[in-house]
Write a protein that holds these residues in place. Sequence first.
Motif, PDB file in Angstrom:
ATOM      1  N   ILE A 165      69.934  30.723  35.805  1.00 56.06           N
ATOM      2  CA  ILE A 165      68.312  30.525  36.031  1.00 56.06           C
ATOM      3  C   ILE A 165      67.819  32.116  36.098  1.00 56.06           C
ATOM      4  N   THR A 166      68.943  32.944  36.833  1.00 53.65           N
ATOM      5  CA  THR A 166      68.492  34.556  36.725  1.00 53.65           C
ATOM      6  C   THR A 166      68.250  35.131  35.375  1.00 53.65           C
ATOM      7  N   MET A 212      67.648  44.409  36.904  1.00 53.69           N
ATOM      8  CA  MET A 212      66.544  43.467  37.561  1.00 53.69           C
ATOM      9  C   MET A 212      67.352  42.204  38.284  1.00 53.69           C
ATOM     10  N   GLU A 213      68.366  41.845  37.663  1.00 55.82           N
ATOM     11  CA  GLU A 213      69.077  40.728  38.088  1.00 55.82           C
ATOM     12  C   GLU A 213      69.583  40.874  39.642  1.00 55.82           C
ATOM     13  N   ARG A 214      69.777  42.243  39.913  1.00 59.85           N
ATOM     14  CA  ARG A 214      70.165  42.625  41.382  1.00 59.85           C
ATOM     15  C   ARG A 214      69.091  42.350  42.390  1.00 59.85           C
ATOM     16  N   GLU A 215      67.968  42.602  41.795  1.00 60.35           N
ATOM     17  CA  GLU A 215      66.690  42.384  42.799  1.00 60.35           C
ATOM     18  C   GLU A 215      66.643  40.661  43.212  1.00 60.35           C
ATOM     19  N   ILE A 216      66.702  40.019  42.009  1.00 57.17           N
ATOM     20  CA  ILE A 216      66.842  38.405  42.319  1.00 57.17           C
ATOM     21  C   ILE A 216      67.947  37.885  43.329  1.00 57.17           C
ATOM     22  N   THR A 217      69.089  38.449  42.794  1.00 56.47           N
ATOM     23  CA  THR A 217      70.367  37.975  43.593  1.00 56.47           C
ATOM     24  C   THR A 217      70.172  38.503  44.940  1.00 56.47           C
ATOM     25  N   ALA A 218      69.680  39.465  45.314  1.00 56.83           N
ATOM     26  CA  ALA A 218      69.412  40.048  46.799  1.00 56.83           C
ATOM     27  C   ALA A 218      68.772  39.223  47.496  1.00 56.83           C
ATOM     28  N   ILE A 219      67.824  38.299  46.768  1.00 58.92           N
ATOM     29  CA  ILE A 219      66.973  37.527  47.588  1.00 58.92           C
ATOM     30  C   ILE A 219      67.384  36.233  47.776  1.00 58.92           C
ATOM     31  N   LEU A 220      67.818  35.865  46.449  1.00 58.32           N
ATOM     32  CA  LEU A 220      68.621  34.484  46.374  1.00 58.32           C
ATOM     33  C   LEU A 220      69.849  34.476  45.886  1.00 58.32           C
ATOM     34  N   PRO A 221      70.932  35.047  46.753  1.00 65.48           N
ATOM     35  CA  PRO A 221      72.163  34.976  46.336  1.00 65.48           C
ATOM     36  C   PRO A 221      72.872  33.800  45.890  1.00 65.48           C
TER      37      PRO A 221
END
Length: 747
Positions: A16-17, A1-10
């Motif tokens: 925070i993630t 799930m961290e990957r999904e957030i990082t993909a949009i907000l690198p």
Amino acid sequence: MEREITAILPSLDPVITDYSVGFLTHAATSTSPEADLELAEAISTVTQILLDAAPLSVDQTKITSMISKLVSQLEEKYGSRKESSSQAKSKRLDQTINVASHRSISATMGLLGSGIDIDAVGTRKVESRVDKKKLEKAERKIKAKQDKKIMKNVEYEASKLVGADNQKAYEEFYMTVNPLSLESAAGKSKDIKVEGIDLSIGGLRILTDTTLTLAYGRRYGLVGKNGIGKSTLLRALSRREVSIPTHITILHVEQEIMGDDTPALQAVLDADVWRKHLMNEQARITKELAELEKTPDPITVSSGQSHTSRKRDELDALLADVHTKLAEMDADSAESRAAAILAGLGFSSERQQFATKTFSGGWRMRLALARALFCKPDLLLLDEPSNMLDVPSITFLSEYLQTYPSTVLVVSHDRAFLNEVATDIIHQHSERLDYYKGGNFDSFYATKEERRKTAKREYENQMAYRKHLQTFIDKFRYNAAKSSEAQSRIKKLEKLPVLEAPDDEYSVVFKFPDVEALSPPILQMSGVSFAYTEGNPIVQNVDLDVQLDSRIGIVGPNGAGKTTVLKLLIGQLEPSKGLISKHSRLRVGFFAQHHVDALDLTMSAVSFCAKVHPGKTDEEYRRHLGAFGITGTTGLQKMEMLSGGQKSRVAFALLSLQNPHILVLDEPSNHLDIEAMDALSDALRNFKGGVLMVSHDVTMLANVCTHLWVCDNGTVEAFPGDIKAYKKRILEQAGADGVVKQNHHVG
């Protein structure tokens, strides 16, 4: 799930993630009776956190969509796990259950809003525990909040108060901010006190739980570092984003006005929308009354009064209210007041009749200031008014504001201006406002330093005392003989007030490299004249000599030719007549008033330095920029992300890389905060070469320049005195013309 957030907000902080994912997971796996509400609240909170952390360039709908997708994945994952866990742990019940009560239990749980279907549990189907209606409501609330936030950011980027596209838009905005009321404001308090202010822009927090206090009739100087949010606060006040009573009128001078065919004097008169509206209303009522006089209307038997008489009485009463309001506004003297204000700001009687579109940006900014002074709002907001004014106009403005009857809040880095105008100083820092009452800037600066030193001593003493207590506690906590003493110290430690660490002392140091000596003559102008069109000379017969030890300040009204003289000296312009001689090995460094135009804002400061002056390593460029206050990673950011003051520092660093013998500076203090201006003054005094500057900043001229030259009426002549003597002469001339005396009675 961290990957999904990082993909949009690198660029998002991993802390925070992790927090966001953990929060959602906890809510999605909760087994409490209010699990659906907890999950809805978790979705709302995490979405808001990510939206606040996201740059404005990120599509907000992507974040909301991603959150929904993550929740679905969590429900699918943990829902199936609970199912298998439930099956594995199933066992024979100790008591039988009355199946007849099955339906009533189901109905009761439905009434309680649990959302659990008992019938479905028997078939091992696990439905979503999320209340879809609550979820949709939360999403709509978040979207509305974000839309409002985006709208505010757009408004802050483009004020319409004095930069409106046309007079109609200006009038609409003015009436929105200051609704007209015929009710007298007499007796109503015009003091302002607003508590609990939270202010942010573009995800950057400006103020947190702050109190704004402005006493009517006081003049406040708002000071603070570049980029701290002073202008943002003024814009929020000008739009009543901060709750200010509507009977208090507000006007903000922020941008130059748009030019059109309206004469300058009429543009100032039109700025007072209330007066214009009331004058039109007076004319309309007077016309109606005249028409009623010609219309006979027989008396009605029932009322004993004719319809015409009743109408006339109503119009007479309304006209009386309008006259009272116009008298309060001193409308009869409006034109003379407007002319006096324009004259003080450098507009001759002839120029007052010129169309606004014929004026340059600097003169339009003066016109915007004249409009605000003419309107006499209860709260006048000024943002760096001296940046576009010359010394004579700043002197007039200072004199005018000292007798201004209402409240003034001015952002300025001009120390001398604040000393003359401000009765109180507000220091904006660390997301709060600190007040220094009853003193000018110099007294504020001394008090601020004393406060900072006192706070630092208190903090350090408490930290030492805390450490002493903690050492004893750690040593004897588990010692039977000393345990009571340890407990006593624990209680003392808990009762100590929590002190915030004081701000580090903010200091900036500028440094220009030493240069080799040159034998005179260095740089000379002999009998120089210049004209853009033949027969209309800008300057004529100028004789000026600049040496390596020169510290020359050129002053005079805007448009007199000061910048033209500088451009002649550096070779950007060729003289129409006369001779300019330079030493063969002379290097001249020029700082332009609009230096930002020469910067490539898509590049970092380090990269741009390497492009313009190649030959050094990135580390050397970073060290060089650090000597001008561009420290840490600031030099690696794109320059479009830097504040105006930081861009000015980059321009000075580039100037230094030229290793000049002579520094020619056009308005070097613009956009610099007070600490940076002090640093620049020190660097110029210690510089081994010559300095020639055009500046409106009285403090910098006094600290740096040993000689003044006055540029006016086409001539450039040495002035026999310092900047204080020059200001005194300006006031004497203005007094002789009746300008200052007349304005002492304005308002």
